[in-house]
Design a protein around this motif. Sequence first.
Motif, PDB file in Angstrom:
ATOM      1  N   GLU A 194     -34.069  -1.014  22.096  1.00  0.00           N
ATOM      2  CA  GLU A 194     -34.785   0.123  21.485  1.00  0.00           C
ATOM      3  C   GLU A 194     -33.997   1.428  21.604  1.00  0.00           C
ATOM      4  OE1 GLU A 194     -38.647   2.295  22.807  1.00  0.00           O
ATOM      5  OE2 GLU A 194     -39.224   0.606  21.478  1.00  0.00           O
ATOM      6  N   ASN A 195     -33.951   2.152  20.478  1.00  0.00           N
ATOM      7  CA  ASN A 195     -33.340   3.472  20.428  1.00  0.00           C
ATOM      8  C   ASN A 195     -34.381   4.457  19.907  1.00  0.00           C
ATOM      9  OD1 ASN A 195     -30.040   3.155  20.521  1.00  0.00           O
ATOM     10  ND2 ASN A 195     -31.087   1.316  19.781  1.00  0.00           N
ATOM     11  N   ASN A 196     -34.183   5.734  20.209  1.00  0.00           N
ATOM     12  CA  ASN A 196     -35.030   6.693  19.503  1.00  0.00           C
ATOM     13  C   ASN A 196     -34.200   7.861  18.995  1.00  0.00           C
ATOM     14  OD1 ASN A 196     -35.022   9.103  21.076  1.00  0.00           O
ATOM     15  ND2 ASN A 196     -36.533   8.242  22.470  1.00  0.00           N
ATOM     16  N   VAL A 197     -34.517   8.261  17.775  1.00  0.00           N
ATOM     17  CA  VAL A 197     -33.861   9.422  17.172  1.00  0.00           C
ATOM     18  C   VAL A 197     -34.914  10.505  17.009  1.00  0.00           C
ATOM     19  CG1 VAL A 197     -34.150   8.431  14.843  1.00  0.00           C
ATOM     20  CG2 VAL A 197     -32.523  10.315  15.226  1.00  0.00           C
ATOM     21  N   ILE A 198     -34.578  11.700  17.469  1.00  0.00           N
ATOM     22  CA  ILE A 198     -35.506  12.827  17.393  1.00  0.00           C
ATOM     23  C   ILE A 198     -34.821  13.976  16.665  1.00  0.00           C
ATOM     24  CG2 ILE A 198     -36.736  14.565  18.765  1.00  0.00           C
ATOM     25  CD1 ILE A 198     -37.356  12.369  20.797  1.00  0.00           C
ATOM     26  N   VAL A 199     -35.555  14.541  15.723  1.00  0.00           N
ATOM     27  CA  VAL A 199     -35.017  15.645  14.922  1.00  0.00           C
ATOM     28  C   VAL A 199     -35.890  16.874  15.105  1.00  0.00           C
ATOM     29  CG1 VAL A 199     -34.499  16.456  12.584  1.00  0.00           C
ATOM     30  CG2 VAL A 199     -34.102  14.049  13.191  1.00  0.00           C
ATOM     31  N   LYS A 200     -35.255  17.985  15.440  1.00  0.00           N
ATOM     32  CA  LYS A 200     -35.950  19.276  15.418  1.00  0.00           C
ATOM     33  C   LYS A 200     -35.613  19.877  14.056  1.00  0.00           C
ATOM     34  CE  LYS A 200     -35.914  23.931  17.522  1.00  0.00           C
ATOM     35  NZ  LYS A 200     -35.765  24.699  16.247  1.00  0.00           N
ATOM     36  N   ALA A 201     -36.604  19.988  13.183  1.00  0.00           N
ATOM     37  CA  ALA A 201     -36.364  20.582  11.866  1.00  0.00           C
ATOM     38  C   ALA A 201     -37.063  21.932  11.822  1.00  0.00           C
ATOM     39  CB  ALA A 201     -36.916  19.682  10.767  1.00  0.00           C
ATOM     40  N   ASP A 202     -36.356  22.945  11.322  1.00  0.00           N
ATOM     41  CA  ASP A 202     -36.903  24.303  11.295  1.00  0.00           C
ATOM     42  C   ASP A 202     -36.640  24.914   9.920  1.00  0.00           C
ATOM     43  OD1 ASP A 202     -36.336  27.342  13.318  1.00  0.00           O
ATOM     44  OD2 ASP A 202     -37.676  26.876  11.625  1.00  0.00           O
ATOM     45  N   ASN A 203     -37.692  25.216   9.192  1.00  0.00           N
ATOM     46  CA  ASN A 203     -37.479  25.785   7.837  1.00  0.00           C
ATOM     47  C   ASN A 203     -37.782  27.275   7.788  1.00  0.00           C
ATOM     48  OD1 ASN A 203     -40.231  25.696   8.071  1.00  0.00           O
ATOM     49  ND2 ASN A 203     -40.576  25.097   5.917  1.00  0.00           N
ATOM     50  N   THR A 204     -37.718  27.900   8.957  1.00  0.00           N
ATOM     51  CA  THR A 204     -37.884  29.354   8.983  1.00  0.00           C
ATOM     52  C   THR A 204     -36.806  29.995   8.113  1.00  0.00           C
ATOM     53  OG1 THR A 204     -38.641  29.144  11.265  1.00  0.00           O
ATOM     54  CG2 THR A 204     -38.017  31.357  10.516  1.00  0.00           C
ATOM     55  N   ARG A 205     -37.209  30.975   7.305  1.00  0.00           N
ATOM     56  CA  ARG A 205     -36.237  31.638   6.420  1.00  0.00           C
ATOM     57  C   ARG A 205     -35.572  32.810   7.130  1.00  0.00           C
ATOM     58  NH1 ARG A 205     -39.562  34.016   2.966  1.00  0.00           N
ATOM     59  NH2 ARG A 205     -41.377  33.299   4.111  1.00  0.00           N
ATOM     60  N   HIS A 206     -34.280  33.046   6.842  1.00  0.00           N
ATOM     61  CA  HIS A 206     -33.555  34.174   7.421  1.00  0.00           C
ATOM     62  C   HIS A 206     -32.730  34.845   6.328  1.00  0.00           C
ATOM     63  CE1 HIS A 206     -33.977  31.129  10.687  1.00  0.00           C
ATOM     64  NE2 HIS A 206     -34.395  32.183  11.372  1.00  0.00           N
ATOM     65  N   GLN A 207     -32.517  36.146   6.453  1.00  0.00           N
ATOM     66  CA  GLN A 207     -31.729  36.873   5.451  1.00  0.00           C
ATOM     67  C   GLN A 207     -30.358  36.225   5.256  1.00  0.00           C
ATOM     68  OE1 GLN A 207     -32.146  39.247   3.191  1.00  0.00           O
ATOM     69  NE2 GLN A 207     -29.974  39.016   2.668  1.00  0.00           N
ATOM     70  N   ASP A 208     -29.735  35.794   6.366  1.00  0.00           N
ATOM     71  CA  ASP A 208     -28.349  35.309   6.293  1.00  0.00           C
ATOM     72  C   ASP A 208     -28.241  33.824   5.956  1.00  0.00           C
ATOM     73  OD1 ASP A 208     -27.104  37.509   8.944  1.00  0.00           O
ATOM     74  OD2 ASP A 208     -27.707  37.838   6.847  1.00  0.00           O
ATOM     75  N   ASP A 209     -29.327  33.214   5.557  1.00  0.00           N
ATOM     76  CA  ASP A 209     -29.266  31.793   5.197  1.00  0.00           C
ATOM     77  C   ASP A 209     -28.920  31.622   3.714  1.00  0.00           C
ATOM     78  OD1 ASP A 209     -32.058  30.677   7.321  1.00  0.00           O
ATOM     79  OD2 ASP A 209     -29.942  31.094   7.739  1.00  0.00           O
ATOM     80  N   ILE A 210     -28.655  30.356   3.338  1.00  0.00           N
ATOM     81  CA  ILE A 210     -28.431  29.980   1.929  1.00  0.00           C
ATOM     82  C   ILE A 210     -29.406  28.837   1.614  1.00  0.00           C
ATOM     83  CG2 ILE A 210     -26.787  28.996   0.290  1.00  0.00           C
ATOM     84  CD1 ILE A 210     -25.661  31.563   1.079  1.00  0.00           C
ATOM     85  N   PRO A 211     -30.465  29.068   0.883  1.00  0.00           N
ATOM     86  CA  PRO A 211     -30.884  30.311   0.264  1.00  0.00           C
ATOM     87  C   PRO A 211     -31.362  31.336   1.284  1.00  0.00           C
ATOM     88  CG  PRO A 211     -32.665  28.743   0.083  1.00  0.00           C
ATOM     89  CD  PRO A 211     -31.488  28.003   0.685  1.00  0.00           C
ATOM     90  N   THR A 212     -31.515  32.577   0.801  1.00  0.00           N
ATOM     91  CA  THR A 212     -31.950  33.644   1.694  1.00  0.00           C
ATOM     92  C   THR A 212     -33.472  33.683   1.755  1.00  0.00           C
ATOM     93  OG1 THR A 212     -31.778  35.994   2.161  1.00  0.00           O
ATOM     94  CG2 THR A 212     -31.832  35.350  -0.184  1.00  0.00           C
ATOM     95  N   VAL A 213     -34.066  34.770   2.279  1.00  0.00           N
ATOM     96  CA  VAL A 213     -35.521  34.798   2.536  1.00  0.00           C
ATOM     97  C   VAL A 213     -36.351  34.731   1.262  1.00  0.00           C
ATOM     98  CG1 VAL A 213     -35.639  35.950   4.759  1.00  0.00           C
ATOM     99  CG2 VAL A 213     -35.259  37.311   2.725  1.00  0.00           C
ATOM    100  N   ASN A 214     -35.804  35.232   0.136  1.00  0.00           N
ATOM    101  CA  ASN A 214     -36.617  35.387  -1.061  1.00  0.00           C
ATOM    102  C   ASN A 214     -36.252  34.365  -2.143  1.00  0.00           C
ATOM    103  OD1 ASN A 214     -38.418  36.442  -2.790  1.00  0.00           O
ATOM    104  ND2 ASN A 214     -37.119  38.160  -3.453  1.00  0.00           N
ATOM    105  N   THR A 215     -37.157  33.418  -2.428  1.00  0.00           N
ATOM    106  CA  THR A 215     -36.923  32.478  -3.532  1.00  0.00           C
ATOM    107  C   THR A 215     -38.233  32.287  -4.271  1.00  0.00           C
ATOM    108  OG1 THR A 215     -37.603  30.460  -2.397  1.00  0.00           O
ATOM    109  CG2 THR A 215     -35.317  31.159  -2.080  1.00  0.00           C
TER     110      THR A 215
END
Length: 632
Positions: A194-215
């Motif tokens: 048995e194995n386990n894979v765990i993902v922390k996913a975060d979709n918080t928007r930030h100005q410096d991201d691609i895409p940025t905060v406004n879409t």
Amino acid sequence: MHKVWKLLLSSCLAVTLTAGAQDDQAPGQAQANKGNGARAELAKQPPTLQNIYGRQHVLLDGRWSYIIDPYETGYYNYRRQPFDQSPSGAGGFYDDRKPKDKDDAVEYNFDSSPTLAVPGDWNSQNAKLEFYEGTLWMRQKFVAAPKDGKRYFLYFGAVNYEAHVYLNGKKIGSHKGGFTPFQFEVTGRLLKGENNVIVKADNTRHQDDIPTVNTDWWNYGGITRDVILAETPDTYIEDYQIQLAKGDMGRIEGHVQLAGVQRAQDVTISIAELGLKTVVRTDANGRAAVSIALPKSKVRYWSPEDPKLYNVTIAGATDTLNDRIGLRTIETRGHDILLNGKSIFLRGISLHDENPLIPGRLRGEGDMRMMLQWAKDMNCNYVRLAHYPHSEEMIKLADEMGILVWAEVPVYWTISWEKPEVYANAQQQLTDLVVRDKNRASVIIWSIGNETPVSPVRTQFMGKLADTVRSLDHTRLVGAALEVHRSGDVVTVEDPLAEKIDLASFNQYAGWYWSNNKEMLKFSFKVNYNKPVIVTEFGADALGGYHADSDTKWSEEYQDQLYKNTFKLLDAIPGLRGMTPWVLADFRSPRRPHPYYQDYWNRKGLISETGKKKQAFYTLKSYYDQKQQQYK
Ligand code: GCU
């Protein structure tokens, strides 16, 4: 084509795989995690495996347990220091810890947590998560039996937006960008059993991201595409490109890239149906250029009318891959776009990666085929997949269904042009898109962005992206959705970026964001580029079923009349060679709160959220029927 390993479904996934002793990357990776923080990690992303579905693999999709963690309690200690960068590297939810005894108060538990479907965004799976932006932890358990002499990769089709990935409690890497694939080598890290894979996913928007905060689209979070455990031989075919040379219907041009210990090998590329078999020798770095002369008279060139795909086999001493590849050329000559040397009109429509009927990211081939079939029902031969890379399955379906594709990265509106890390992120996403889809005949245009405001720093940023995409693939066209400027009754397309791209491609909203049905015909377009003119967006919101006169906004009649008016305006542009009206179907948008007409939907679809075709759907179809005749 590929062997899917036997799968036993229980609360945990059982696969019969074995892993070799190779464990060269992980420690370095772990070291990077400890030492240099997220950006160092990002820079170390290995190139994704070409043709992942063509390899020995198993899908780790299914029901994943999840924990909503708005304060990232499972990632940071109360001093806001990441657990996975602490001396022990332990302490976070990725430990999947169980209480040792009644005295041990563990404040989370995946086993008794709810589950959600992967692939799938979380927003559409639980009403509590509809507007949720933040961190969610997701865990899947699976049984493996790793084999010596094999290598193993954990591959994610897409996770929105920032993913931190742990295998059996150990960090294996992280990734930023919600629409492109990434992978981590896990050779030597898979357990027998048995194995386990765990993902922390975060979709918080930030100005410096691609895409940025406004879409203007819904920020769906989660593991939105397949999770794959792939097995390769010790030395494997990492990458290849097999396409017709630019503007040459008589020659295949490309390369093969091997990875592993035995990189210098003879590799045979064969297309049995054409009686073609060529042997190339890879060099010490595992690379060989490919150039194959074609019997032109025998070739069925890929086109919307005949989307012929050839079985191509790439076989080395240690690894073999099969792919289905269409052979076509695409180029421009003045105002013309030439597909296989013949001028075409791109009868298109824009669409988002969203199923309007069950609002959420497209979940599988069924959803995707529905969207593309709607486009075909309108007599489209082309789609703009907006504003970010859609799934690999969607592109393969376009190959099969004979639909030309404009593919785009989410460099959308006003991003942080001056920041090198923002450029690096944009370039990485563009590179990952091109690497993934460069063997797909349907893809004819790489778009580097949408409605980006003209400024020197922006044009320099976008110019570099254009150079990047040409260095990765010079066989296709480069585009961007530019903006127009109005003075008096003249609408001008003038943008320094137009010099760097192959098309005069722009969005315009005559009759909706400016002017109206009564007046819009007084305008004329000035496009001073000797390039094909592609109108990448136009349209109007219409609430499906709302009927009034053609001057009443939000009504189907208004939308329909606007389309008729727009055809008149655009047909007057000499270089017009295509369009992708905005948009195939109504889509969710947090920017659209009007309680009656919108209810958080952008209503510019030609199909409503209930799947009903609006009047303008038929108006566009008959316009395309005429265009088809014109370009017969
Ligand atoms: C913009 C943009 C789209 C948006 C559309 C609209 O031009 O590119 O993402 O949805 O216009 O306003 O409906």
